[in-house]
Scaffold this active site. Structure first.
Site, PDB file in Angstrom:
ATOM      1  N   GLU A   1     -64.931  53.635 146.918  1.00 48.18           N
ATOM      2  CA  GLU A   1     -65.375  52.290 146.548  1.00 48.18           C
ATOM      3  C   GLU A   1     -66.866  52.235 146.199  1.00 48.18           C
ATOM      4  O   GLU A   1     -67.429  51.159 146.073  1.00 48.18           O
ATOM      5  CB  GLU A   1     -65.039  51.299 147.667  1.00 48.18           C
ATOM      6  CG  GLU A   1     -63.546  51.019 147.781  1.00 48.18           C
ATOM      7  CD  GLU A   1     -63.197  49.969 148.807  1.00 48.18           C
ATOM      8  OE1 GLU A   1     -62.084  49.435 148.727  1.00 48.18           O
ATOM      9  OE2 GLU A   1     -64.019  49.674 149.711  1.00 48.18           O
TER      10      GLU A   1
ATOM     11  N   ASP B   1     -57.603  52.184 157.336  1.00 43.50           N
ATOM     12  CA  ASP B   1     -58.999  52.495 157.654  1.00 43.50           C
ATOM     13  C   ASP B   1     -59.169  52.807 159.140  1.00 43.50           C
ATOM     14  O   ASP B   1     -59.925  53.710 159.516  1.00 43.50           O
ATOM     15  CB  ASP B   1     -59.902  51.321 157.277  1.00 43.50           C
ATOM     16  CG  ASP B   1     -59.957  51.092 155.777  1.00 43.50           C
ATOM     17  OD1 ASP B   1     -59.721  52.055 155.024  1.00 43.50           O
ATOM     18  OD2 ASP B   1     -60.243  49.961 155.360  1.00 43.50           O
TER      19      ASP B   1
END
Length: 291
Positions: free
Chosen positions: A143, A240
């Site tokens: 990201e 995550d």
């Protein structure tokens, strides 16, 4: 490098404010659906994984960027409260990253990410390179700009630091990056998308959602851990939580790391939000003890 029960993990990645809307069902194109709840929750794959690693006992330093807006201040405070070292966190002009998340009544979600300050992490400072070289593990995602991830991974490899990559969201990656990766953590879809590239990664961990996870090591053999029965409220951040918990316990052996990470991911789904839902060591240990 000193290997202890509390490894040093450097996380290079994104930090976002998650704008979470809860709906009975996700809307079809062109449709308006009335939501039942809304919350702002600090997130971003990098920050979530850093918090998960810290809550699982690792000593974590975060590398990334926030904007000079109100979201940026809150994001920095959230990392700091989780005992993540933010001494190298950059603050840049403009907006922080955001993720707009829609969660339906089954706990499934749809996510739109706007990079904001995350897109400004285009190089690495001398202090950041030194932190990577001194760490036990470097953990990255996708990201922030790929060339920065590549530079970090190659520097880590040259310094003897283990390189863990969660290659999400999917995008084509240079061969040089795959060559620097020691551990890849992917979900089932990413496993298919990257299938030809993952064969040469020494350690591959594939998450299976509610069905657990599978590990393949250098010997080519697979080990698996089954899913945990929990009441799912929101799947946001579960991957995550798994990834951060995995790297935090990596030096304790793959069986321990898989079980710990699998439990962390499952427990995260029982609460709303991403970073706010990630469990700490005591809660994970209690769930494992109860098995």
């Amino acid at each position: 490098m000193d290997r202890t029960d509390s490894p040093t993990v450097v996380v290079l990645g994104s930090v976002n404010m998650d704008l979470v809307t809860t709906v009975p069902r996700r809307p079809a194109p062109g449709e308006t659906v009335l939501g039942s709840d809304f919350a702002t929750v600090p997130g971003g794959k990098g920050a979530n994984q850093a918090i998960a690693a810290a809550r699982s006992g690792a000593r974590v330093r975060f590398l990334g960027a926030i904007g000079d807006d109100a979201f940026g201040s809150e994001l920095a405070a959230t990392l700091s409260r989780a005992d993540v070292d933010i001494s190298l966190l950059r603050r840049v002009d403009g907006a922080s990253g955001i993720a707009s998340i829609v969660v339906d009544e089954t706990g499934e979600n749809s996510i739109i990410v706007v990079a904001g300050a995350n897109g400004r992490v285009t190089d690495l400072t001398a202090a950041e390179l030194a932190a990577i070289a001194q760490a036990d593990i470097l953990l990255c995602q996708l990201e922030i700009p790929i060339h920065t991830v590549l530079a970090a991974a190659q520097h880590a490899r040259a310094s003897g630091t283990v390189v863990a990559l969660n290659p999400s969201p999917f995008q084509p990656l240079p061969e040089e990056l795959w060559a620097a990766v020691d551990v890849a953590i992917v979900n089932s879809l990413e496993s298919e998308q990257y299938s030809g590239k993952l064969t040469h990664v020494a350690h591959l961990v594939r998450t299976l959602g509610g069905d657990g996870a599978v590990y393949r090591g250098t010997d080519g053999n697979e080990r698996s851990v089954g899913g945990r029965t929990v009441e799912v409220l929101d799947t946001t951040g579960a991957g995550d939580a798994f990834t951060g918990a995995l790297v935090a316990t990596w030096n304790r052996g793959i069986s321990t790391a898989l079980n710990w990470a699998n439990t962390a991911g499952a427990l995260t789904t029982t609460r709303l939000g991403a970073s706010s839902a990630i469990p700490g060591r005591d809660r994970i240990a209690a769930a494992l003890t109860a098995d």
